[in-house]
Design an enzyme around this catalytic site. Sequence first.
Site, PDB file in Angstrom:
ATOM      1  N   GLY A 140      51.554  66.360   1.370  1.00 51.84           N
ATOM      2  CA  GLY A 140      50.135  66.268   1.659  1.00 51.84           C
ATOM      3  C   GLY A 140      49.872  66.333   3.153  1.00 51.84           C
ATOM      4  CG  LEU A 141      49.566  63.433   5.514  1.00 49.50           C
ATOM      5  CD1 LEU A 141      50.645  62.841   6.410  1.00 49.50           C
ATOM      6  CD2 LEU A 141      48.282  62.650   5.650  1.00 49.50           C
ATOM      7  CB  CYS A 142      48.406  70.285   4.504  1.00 50.06           C
ATOM      8  SG  CYS A 142      48.598  70.152   2.722  1.00 50.06           S
ATOM      9  N   GLY A 143      45.001  68.862   4.802  1.00 55.18           N
ATOM     10  CA  GLY A 143      43.615  69.222   4.543  1.00 55.18           C
ATOM     11  C   GLY A 143      43.405  69.636   3.095  1.00 55.18           C
TER      12      GLY A 143
END
Length: 376
Positions: A140-143
């Site tokens: 994750g952590l990719c918009g």
Amino acid sequence: MSCSNLTMLVSSKSTVSDASSLSFRSVLSPFNLPSHNPTSSYPTRSWSVTPIHCGLRDLRDRIDSVKNTQKITEAMKLVAAAKVRRAQEAVVNGRPFSEALVEVLYNINEQLQTEDVDVPLTKVRPVKKVALVVVTGDRGLCGGFNNSIIKKAEARISELKELGLEYTVISVGKKGNSYFLRRPYIPVDKFLEGGTLPTAKEAQAIADDVFSLFISEEVDKVELLYTKFVSLVKSDPVIHTLLPLSPKGEICDINGVCVDAAEDEFFRLTTKEGKLTVERDTVRTSTSDFSPILEFEQDPVQILDALLPLYLNSQILRSLQESLASELAARMSAMSSASDNASELKRTLSMVYNRQRQAKITGEILEIVAGANALT
């Protein structure tokens, strides 16, 4: 209202400038300092700002926490930027092999224009069932990277249902796997996990699965859903027809429009005058025609049967590499925005801390002056 709730106060950029002036004055109110009526100089708003009640120690801890978060997001941004470069290099380095296959397929196809040749991977059948290869990320952590491709898959599934066609899904990536596992009503043929850097072995596993489904006529069409890397700030979810293959070695979309995918934009991250900048180059490997006197020893059908699976693998590997580059670019952009938000939040917290500290000092001075006046 706790100190941690200050994040909610500055989350809306449209009201930060107006809300901060009101909230800062509310900090001074417990000390009964002289102040003017805020409504006399500010227009009436339909919303109200909750005063911030937290001590100086809580504010210092909050500022330190935001500083540490900003360091983490900055580091993740730089790591993603370095990995984007590696992913692009992998795409460019794998292009000569893919284009050599295209060159051979072009020439063999020209020789077979007047012959009736039955090549299984290029055979077009009436479509009754479609296999969807959905490529998502592992982290994750990719918009909105993973959400965009999943929404694209949902839209395509809805279209197939409206057309009365059956479908099955081949999920590639941990995020897609967890999404489809929570939805048992979506038929999934296989769950596959990606890697930190796509390899030919991973592409071969996907190619073997779709190859067996198509050759056994369990499905009549295979579509590839992945995120095409456009730039460092833009990526587009696309749907390409994976099988049946074009005999000319082209990539076709779901509408049957085929395009040559030999040209790509290559992005380089460099430092210029102490700042991070992006340089863009268009890279295209020129292909030369075969000599007219060149002859193949094997039958053209045997050559096609050997080359088309290789080209299928190269297409899948390319899509995995582009999806990874898009994911890393999205993560770099998301971490850049997170760093900017942390910097803004740190600035706002510092202003609140300084105002509270000044108000406390002023209140203590007033108490001392009032005590001295009482003694006299």
